[in-house]
Design a protein around this motif. Sequence first.
Motif, mmCIF file in Angstrom:
data_model
loop_
_atom_site.group_PDB
_atom_site.id
_atom_site.type_symbol
_atom_site.label_atom_id
_atom_site.label_comp_id
_atom_site.label_asym_id
_atom_site.label_seq_id
_atom_site.Cartn_x
_atom_site.Cartn_y
_atom_site.Cartn_z
ATOM 1 N N THR A 5 0.767 -1.298 -0.511
ATOM 2 C CA THR A 5 -0.150 -0.063 0.119
ATOM 3 C C THR A 5 1.317 1.414 0.039
ATOM 4 O OG1 THR A 5 -1.626 -1.156 0.972
ATOM 5 C CG2 THR A 5 -1.921 1.290 0.801
ATOM 6 N N PRO A 6 1.055 2.523 -0.566
ATOM 7 C CA PRO A 6 1.834 3.024 -1.131
ATOM 8 C C PRO A 6 1.713 4.008 0.229
ATOM 9 C CG PRO A 6 -0.210 2.990 -3.227
ATOM 10 C CD PRO A 6 -0.213 2.220 -2.035
ATOM 11 N N PRO A 7 2.748 4.001 0.962
ATOM 12 C CA PRO A 7 2.833 5.459 1.835
ATOM 13 C C PRO A 7 1.687 6.627 2.130
ATOM 14 C CG PRO A 7 4.669 5.425 1.204
ATOM 15 C CD PRO A 7 3.825 4.630 -0.080
ATOM 16 N N ALA A 8 0.827 6.816 2.583
ATOM 17 C CA ALA A 8 0.301 8.103 2.676
ATOM 18 C C ALA A 8 1.815 9.346 3.734
ATOM 19 C CB ALA A 8 -0.673 7.504 4.474
ATOM 20 N N VAL A 9 1.255 10.230 2.455
ATOM 21 C CA VAL A 9 1.553 11.191 3.049
ATOM 22 C C VAL A 9 1.088 13.164 2.591
ATOM 23 C CG1 VAL A 9 4.086 10.564 1.789
ATOM 24 C CG2 VAL A 9 2.474 11.231 -0.373
ATOM 25 N N ALA A 10 1.089 13.881 3.282
ATOM 26 C CA ALA A 10 0.631 15.146 2.897
ATOM 27 C C ALA A 10 0.637 15.175 1.798
ATOM 28 C CB ALA A 10 1.384 16.415 3.837
ATOM 29 N N ALA A 11 0.117 16.441 1.180
ATOM 30 C CA ALA A 11 -0.453 16.660 -0.494
ATOM 31 C C ALA A 11 0.857 17.217 -1.228
ATOM 32 C CB ALA A 11 -1.339 17.333 -0.813
ATOM 33 N N GLY A 12 1.559 17.893 0.237
ATOM 34 C CA GLY A 12 3.006 19.156 -0.560
ATOM 35 C C GLY A 12 3.982 17.883 -0.396
ATOM 36 N N ASN A 13 3.532 16.821 -0.042
ATOM 37 C CA ASN A 13 5.244 16.378 -0.097
ATOM 38 C C ASN A 13 5.015 15.160 -0.831
ATOM 39 O OD1 ASN A 13 6.644 17.913 1.883
ATOM 40 N ND2 ASN A 13 5.366 16.188 3.373
ATOM 41 N N LYS A 14 3.975 15.160 -1.667
ATOM 42 C CA LYS A 14 3.762 14.032 -2.770
ATOM 43 C C LYS A 14 4.594 14.390 -3.912
ATOM 44 C CE LYS A 14 0.590 11.323 -5.218
ATOM 45 N NZ LYS A 14 -1.107 10.931 -5.503
ATOM 46 N N ALA A 15 5.156 13.681 -4.210
ATOM 47 C CA ALA A 15 6.014 13.469 -5.705
ATOM 48 C C ALA A 15 4.989 13.745 -7.247
ATOM 49 C CB ALA A 15 7.102 12.544 -5.881
ATOM 50 N N GLU A 16 5.157 14.972 -7.549
ATOM 51 C CA GLU A 16 4.300 15.023 -9.006
ATOM 52 C C GLU A 16 4.979 14.258 -10.199
ATOM 53 O OE1 GLU A 16 2.936 19.137 -9.959
ATOM 54 O OE2 GLU A 16 2.909 19.088 -7.384
ATOM 55 N N ASN A 17 4.015 14.198 -11.047
ATOM 56 C CA ASN A 17 4.666 13.236 -12.754
ATOM 57 C C ASN A 17 4.993 14.496 -13.244
ATOM 58 O OD1 ASN A 17 5.121 11.236 -12.083
ATOM 59 N ND2 ASN A 17 2.630 10.578 -11.980
ATOM 60 N N LYS A 18 6.278 15.468 -13.143
ATOM 61 C CA LYS A 18 6.681 16.346 -13.450
ATOM 62 C C LYS A 18 7.297 15.755 -14.911
ATOM 63 C CE LYS A 18 7.085 19.479 -9.918
ATOM 64 N NZ LYS A 18 6.556 20.252 -10.069
ATOM 65 N N ASN A 19 7.516 16.530 -15.927
ATOM 66 C CA ASN A 19 8.280 16.317 -17.396
ATOM 67 C C ASN A 19 9.101 17.293 -17.338
ATOM 68 O OD1 ASN A 19 7.684 19.007 -18.688
ATOM 69 N ND2 ASN A 19 5.537 18.251 -19.017
ATOM 70 N N TRP A 20 10.302 16.648 -18.071
ATOM 71 C CA TRP A 20 11.425 17.435 -17.813
ATOM 72 C C TRP A 20 11.769 19.064 -18.276
ATOM 73 C CZ3 TRP A 20 13.728 21.074 -22.416
ATOM 74 C CH2 TRP A 20 13.081 20.528 -23.026
ATOM 75 N N LYS A 21 10.232 19.541 -18.995
ATOM 76 C CA LYS A 21 10.653 21.775 -19.028
ATOM 77 C C LYS A 21 9.838 21.529 -17.982
ATOM 78 C CE LYS A 21 9.262 21.493 -23.598
ATOM 79 N NZ LYS A 21 8.216 21.544 -24.509
ATOM 80 N N GLU A 22 9.255 20.764 -16.579
ATOM 81 C CA GLU A 22 8.337 21.335 -15.663
ATOM 82 C C GLU A 22 9.930 20.657 -14.640
ATOM 83 O OE1 GLU A 22 3.677 19.850 -15.989
ATOM 84 O OE2 GLU A 22 5.637 18.917 -15.236
ATOM 85 N N MET A 23 10.373 20.480 -14.896
ATOM 86 C CA MET A 23 11.905 19.718 -13.858
ATOM 87 C C MET A 23 12.972 20.636 -13.464
ATOM 88 S SD MET A 23 13.943 16.130 -13.747
ATOM 89 C CE MET A 23 14.508 16.345 -14.650
ATOM 90 N N LEU A 24 12.791 20.947 -14.727
ATOM 91 C CA LEU A 24 13.785 22.574 -14.845
ATOM 92 C C LEU A 24 13.389 23.914 -14.558
ATOM 93 C CD1 LEU A 24 14.961 21.377 -18.821
ATOM 94 C CD2 LEU A 24 15.928 20.795 -16.475
ATOM 95 N N LYS A 25 12.241 23.717 -14.279
ATOM 96 C CA LYS A 25 11.604 24.844 -13.427
ATOM 97 C C LYS A 25 11.710 25.160 -12.140
ATOM 98 C CE LYS A 25 8.686 25.478 -17.832
ATOM 99 N NZ LYS A 25 7.582 26.096 -18.289
ATOM 100 N N THR A 26 12.678 23.844 -11.150
ATOM 101 C CA THR A 26 12.063 23.620 -10.030
ATOM 102 C C THR A 26 13.976 24.329 -9.801
ATOM 103 O OG1 THR A 26 12.761 21.247 -9.993
ATOM 104 C CG2 THR A 26 10.654 21.996 -9.692
#
Length: 410
Positions: A202-223
């Motif tokens: 069962t995937p561990p429950a995490v706070a919404a702010g801590n959950k990893a989003e599925n970012k593409n490479w363009k979104e990743m480069l903006k972080t």
Amino acid sequence: MNLTRKRWRTLIACCFINLCLGSIYVWSVFAASMAEFLSTRNGVALTTADLAIVYTIANSVGPITMITGGSFNDKFGPKKVILTGGLMVGIGMIASGFATSVGALIVTYGLIFGLGLGMTYGTAVSTCMKFFPDKRGLIGGITTAIYGLGSVILPPIVTEIVAVTDAAAAFKIVGVAFLIIICGCSFFMEQCPADFVPDGWTPPAVAAGNKAENKNWKEMLKTPVFYVMLLLFTCGAFSGMMVISQASAVAANMVGMTAIMASTAVSVLAVFNAAGRILAGLLSDRIGRINTLSVASVLGIIGLLLLYMTGQGGYATFYIGIAGIGLSFGSFMGVYPGFTADQFGAKNNSVNYGIMFIGLAGAGYFGPSAMRKIYMAEGTYHGAFLVACAFAAAGLALTFVYRFFAKKKA
């Protein structure tokens, strides 16, 4: 067979693939015999140093196909991508056996083999990451450790082939073997569904702010955190790439070891490198990726300081030093695939990790270059260890910078 059971078959296929790809660490075995072969054929004296550019290019071009291959993997699945990469690896090595100049080796080994290696390695590791969300650290450690073990298992085999034949024939024999193994294993690689969850987990429950989003490479480069992670990868891998490139020469020139003892030192470094990948991967699943990387940075600093204090006959400090560096470097290699997936999501990790791998490529270029230049200028390696120590310390500092951004995100 359901996917939870079938994923282990994919992992085994990945391990066989990565063992073949670890042959890049066997370059030094090919280089001496190939330099002699080319010198005799062309009537021009060549040394292994003249062939070093071939190895440098093979290491440097990998991120290109890790990124493009990752994109193809997400679209068409790992079978086709690894089959293509396996053909490039095998054909590149076979063609190297027909090379009659350094320029030809640059094309066949440096480019064809190097690009095939990047495509195949990135796709294999990322595919396993997606299948094991419950064990990302451990699986990242195992897959990268098998790659590193190529430097332990393959050298004696290739050395024996070269001794019986020559480097040209060895390239052809090994190339055919790798072509068969990698292309054969490609048919056991499966595409992981986006919504896959292993049975009983069962995937561990995490706070919404801590959950990893599925970012593409363009979104990743903006972080901002991407650039912190990229620099951390470079700093953390700097000492390992630097020492691995000339471990035998350091053992002989700085400590006074014989050729046999120096080769043993290389094996010790390789074993701790591989062990660090598995141990750190397992540890990171328990205490967290960034905490594990902090420990790895400290190990690197200690190892480098011990090497700096090593002189003629200093076997104990030398062996402990390279063990620390091996564990540190292996830790970064084992943790980063899962670290990247945790931060930016598993969906696009094939491409994202390929881009993150540029950090390692930077260490692979600047580490050995710095060591070579310092040795040529000072006639000793000691200054290079201090430079690498500064990089390791910067890496330790960056782990705290990462925590700042992570806390800010939460």
